[in-house]
Design an enzyme around this catalytic site. Structure first.
Site, PDB file in Angstrom:
ATOM      1  N   ASP A 273      54.554 -64.788   8.819  1.00 11.04           N
ATOM      2  CA  ASP A 273      54.593 -63.828   9.913  1.00 11.04           C
ATOM      3  C   ASP A 273      53.337 -64.061  10.750  1.00 11.04           C
ATOM      4  O   ASP A 273      52.372 -64.675  10.301  1.00 11.04           O
ATOM      5  CB  ASP A 273      54.668 -62.397   9.391  1.00 11.04           C
ATOM      6  CG  ASP A 273      55.357 -61.457  10.382  1.00 11.04           C
ATOM      7  OD1 ASP A 273      55.371 -61.772  11.584  1.00 11.04           O
ATOM      8  OD2 ASP A 273      55.868 -60.409   9.955  1.00 11.04           O
ATOM      9  N   GLU A 625      59.486 -46.064  18.976  1.00 11.20           N
ATOM     10  CA  GLU A 625      59.647 -46.688  17.667  1.00 11.20           C
ATOM     11  C   GLU A 625      59.697 -48.195  17.837  1.00 11.20           C
ATOM     12  O   GLU A 625      60.319 -48.709  18.767  1.00 11.20           O
ATOM     13  CB  GLU A 625      60.899 -46.174  16.952  1.00 11.20           C
ATOM     14  CG  GLU A 625      62.203 -46.403  17.698  1.00 11.20           C
ATOM     15  CD  GLU A 625      63.426 -45.943  16.923  1.00 11.20           C
ATOM     16  OE1 GLU A 625      63.328 -45.707  15.706  1.00 11.20           O
ATOM     17  OE2 GLU A 625      64.500 -45.825  17.545  1.00 11.20           O
TER      18      GLU A 625
END
Length: 885
Positions: A273, A625
């Site tokens: 990542d 979000e």
């Protein structure tokens, strides 16, 4: 000329180097000439052998530079296609991943992914033909996100396929296969299953969190869908997660690497990542190493082949200092070269069938229709009291559309998105559906207190200088990205609200490399708190009275930014807004604000009073979000949610609208579960629309007015209160998701209504099943209503003897089917024995003898809202002793 003509073949390079010196290579080449499949592994090994240490290391970062002496071009490994090709300009945008999961439709997932990969291939070849090889222009996609949405507070849960590992795995297999294609030699794209492993928030802790799940939770919940995509889909890439697992960062975790490669047979490459390796040595993160050199050596030794970040260049020093050997680097690099060979990036022209996909498929009419079909399939009808829906469009004369989600493009697109050419918001969809009716619109309220209702700053408050004689801002357009030299063009822009896409502002400028500076005076006529904001894809800065008010330089998460400031009436404020378009395929430059407004609610009530019906478009937003966000709004934190309630601003307005007594439909646009308890009790019709993609507005209108019969199902549990489940940071599955939750939810996983009715009968299952054997379930389903409709048939297995560490109920099969009125179909499900298994304290999967209950229906057997006959069930007995599998 096509890209392939500019690149010498790896075959040629390797052949020149090894000619007459390696019999093995010669034999390999002879075999290939006789029609054998390409030996990419051998070619990669030969090529890597020609590289210097520095060249090898350079190819292990996501921004891999060219090696000119070997005719290896630059390559950027970073690309996204979560629900359409993302961040690379024009593309077809399907519903956000959570909406795709709500379809419960494996065949549609295959169709979607084939469309996405067609567009991805077409766009790549167009880029390559122009020598463009930057971010979002390659063929290696960091999709899909298959983490389990175990807690509704997680902001990135909307990127996933929900809370159930079986559903997630089945959908992901189809999606990955569609992305990677069916050619026996070449990959269409590389798909990446992420984030491995045990990763699902909180966002604020992801760089330091250590997940220590029980063996039961790991094998029952966190790993089975990853295992499935390795074994059944042949996913060619895995992205390791930021967090630690059992005390070691996932990207430096040998245990996870062994599980993937040795136990499951994964033979692709692992990518970190982004900037996860930096977490190994950053203060306040994992802190397991002293520096980038040591961290990078740890990561490569643990199988992380590719670095998204800037740590791996230190591998040169790591080799020289003895922390890792060059031979160990070769293993990772060969995997990466094989991936590029499998993609055909160095194949001769004509060898790869996917290179012939024309660019005009991108956001084509056929693909737009597929986006509409998908959006329709994703809609979940949560409530329809007294058949409030569908509305009769021929009888509606006046309708009120209310809510800040009713006309917001961002709410259609979600995150990790592309940019469609013809997006349809709910307001626009309803207007198109009712061309002869009066459709009134009002925002009604802020989505949440602290989140602005944005609009372009009007020319009534913008001036070129202090005299305020000329409205607008002075604009300077440069044909470079650093404002150097004289502007190419100068003009006055009355407002700054431009979406150029992949077109330049002027014909004599490049579309992807330019910068614009707007300067002037901002002067308002009302003292108050204003939100000043901006939107641009590449980078932007805003100055107020010479002070830097805000800036953003991030093509990875392009969203609006804003700051609240107090402005005094009549005062002149110097304003400067600078935007840079740097090698991206979508240009948007907008100067935005929210001015003080006191009458939002009054306006909404006025139009509602005069309407025949009211459509409320509420929910949340990708501005609230998402991934590690800086959100300054009550109820939201760092991209995650603090609770599952609708924001107070919306709840208060809904109550006022409901009190008018008008037929009212609540449409929710959101990426995660909402505790709409009052609304469920008081609003007669409720639709869950998710972030529905470019055709979302049309799909919503189709459902409301009966041109489509909804059949979507919830891929997550809607709880009544966040306090009904354990703490967010608690990774024990006990008490979370339908498989472990013991309370009464607001809406269950798998729940969804239809405008027609279905009856289940003639359930056939053996009374006794031998432990360790697969078995067959047969059921008859009939549409007993008056309308065409689809049904999502769901099969659940309940094990009342399971201990508290194992689920007592789990989805074991599903199928989405279309029925005419009166039509009957017999369905047969082949159930794998593993669907009956539990995990014991030793971490072994076993099948326990005893009584089980198997149900088949349109929902879980416990859902009391389903009509009688919509679920059938039967108890069966597993014979013999416990069987290990």
């Amino acid at each position: 000329m096509k890209f392939f003509k500019h690149v010498l073949l790896f075959v040629s390079i390797a052949g020149i180097i090894t000619a007459c010196s390696d019999a093995k290579s010669e034999n390999s080449n002879n075999q290939q000439n006789e029609g054998a499949p390409p030996n990419f592994e051998l070619k990669a090994k030969e090529l890597v052998a020609t590289m210097t240490l520095e060249e090898k290391v350079s190819q292990m970062s996501y921004e891999s530079p060219a090696i000119e002496r070997l005719n290896i071009p630059e390559y950027n490994w970073w690309n996204e296609c979560l629900h359409g090709v993302g961040r690379a300009g024009k593309a077809t945008v399907f519903p956000q991943a959570i909406g795709l999961a709500a379809m419960f439709d494996k065949d549609q997932m295959s169709k979607i992914s084939e469309i996405i990969s067609d567009e991805a291939r077409a766009k790549h070849h167009e880029f390559a033909s122009r020598g463009k090889r930057g971010i979002y222009q390659g063929l290696t996609y960091w999709t899909p996100n298959i983490n389990i949405f175990r807690d509704p507070r997680w902001g990135r849960g909307m990127e996933t396929y929900g809370e159930d590992p079986y559903l997630a795995g089945e959908l992901a297999v189809r999606f990955i296969k569609g992305l990677q294609g069916d050619d026996p030699n070449y990959l269409k794209l590389v798909a990446t299953a992420k984030h491995f492993a045990v990763h699902s928030g909180p966002e604020i802790d992801r760089h330091r969190f250590n997940a220590v799940p029980s063996a039961q939770d790991f094998l029952n919940t966190y790993s089975p869908h990853f295992e499935k995509v390795v074994k059944q889909a042949g996913v060619y890439s895995i992205m390791c997660a930021y967090n630690s697992y059992n005390g070691q960062p996932c990207c430096g975790n040998q245990e996870l690497n062994d599980l993937l490669r040795n136990d499951w047979g994964f033979n692709g490459y692992i990518v970190s990542d982004c900037w996860a390796i930096k977490d190994f040595y950053d203060k306040g993160a994992h802190e397991i190493s002293d520096d980038a050199k040591e961290a990078s050596a740890i990561a490569v030794k643990a199988g992380t082949d590719l670095n998204c970040g800037d740590s791996y260049p230190s591998l040169v020093a790591a080799v020289k200092d003895g922390l890792i050997t060059e031979e160990e680097l070769n293993v990772s690099l060969e995997r990466l070269i094989v991936a590029r060979l499998k993609l055909g990036l160095f194949a001769p022209e004509g060898a790869v069938k996917y290179e012939n996909i024309p660019y005009d498929v991108v956001d084509s009419e056929k693909h737009r229709l597929a986006a509409l079909e998908t959006a329709r399939k994703s809609m979940v009808l949560l409530k329809n009291e007294n058949n409030t829906l569908p509305l009769d469009k021929n009888r509606i004369k006046k309708i009120a559309v209310i809510g800040s989600n009713a006309n917001d493009l961002e709410v259609l697109l979600g995150n990790y998105n592309g940019y469609p050419t013809e997006p349809i918001t709910p307001l626009k969809g309803i207007q198109q559906k009712l061309p002869n009716a009066e459709v009134s619109y009002a925002v009604g309220c802020k989505l949440a207190e602290g989140l602005p209702v944005f609009e372009a700053i009007p020319n009534s408050v913008l001036f070129t200088d202090d005299s305020k004689k000329i409205k607008g801002l002075s604009a300077e357009y440069y044909d470079n990205i650093d404002f150097k030299g004289d502007p190419k063009h100068k003009r006055i822009d009355e407002i700054v609200d431009f979406t150029w896409g992949n077109k330049p502002p002027f014909d004599d400028m490049g579309y992807d490399k330019y910068s614009v500076r707007w300067t002037g005076v901002l002067s308002v006529d009302q003292t108050g708190n204003y939100a000043l904001g901006g939107e641009a894809f590449s980078s932007m800065k805003m100055y107020l009275d010479g002070r830097l008010l805000m800036s953003r330089d991030d093509v990875h998460h392009p969203k609006k930014i804003y700051e609240y400031v107090k402005l005094e009436a009549g005062k002149n404020y110097d304003i400067r807004f600078e935007c840079i378009q740097d090698n991206t395929e979508h240009s948007i430059m907008r100067l935005l604000w929210e001015s003080p407004k006191e009458n939002l609610g009054e306006e909404a009530l006025t139009i509602a009073k005069n309407a025949d019906a009211v459509i409320l478009c509420m929910g949340i937003s990708p501005l609230l979000e998402g991934e590690e966000m800086k959100v300054k709004v009550d109820g939201f934190s760092g991209g995650d949610r603090v609770n599952t309630k609708l924001p107070k601003t919306q709840a208060q307005l809904i109550k006022k609208i409901q009190a008018l007594g008008k037929p009212t439909i609540l449409v929710l646009l959101n990426g995660s579960a909402l505790s709409i308890n009052w609304e469920n009790e008081n609003i007669p019709a409720i639709i869950e629309a998710w972030y529905p993609g470019q055709a979302g507005g049309t799909a919503i209108a189709d459902v409301i007015f009966g041109d489509y019969n909804p059949a979507g199902r919830l891929p997550v549990t809607f709880y009544k209160d966040i306090n009904d489940i354990p703490a967010f940071s608690n990774y024990d599955m006990s008490g979370k998701t339908y498989r472990y939750f013991k309370g009464t939810p607001l809406y269950e996983f798998g729940y969804g209504l239809s405008y027609t009715n279905f009856k289940y009968s003639n359930l056939k299952i053996p009374n006794t099943i031998e432990s360790g054997n697969n078995f067959t379930v047969e059921v008859e389903v009939e549409n007993v209503g008056a309308l065409d409709g689809e049904e999502v048939v769901q099969l659940y297995i309940q094990n009342p003897n399971a201990d508290t560490f194992n689920p007592h109920k789990t989805l074991a099969a599903f199928e989405r089917l279309f029925f005419k009125p009166g039509e009957k179909k017999i369905l047969t499900f082949e159930i794998d024995k593993e669907q009956l298994s539990v995990v014991n304290m030793k971490g072994e999967k076993i099948i326990q003898p005893g009584a089980y209950e198997i149900s088949v229906g349109g929902a879980q057997p416990s859902d009391e809202r389903m009509r009688k006959g919509s679920v059938v069930k039967k108890k069966v007995t597993i014979s013999r002793n416990a069987t290990k599998i």
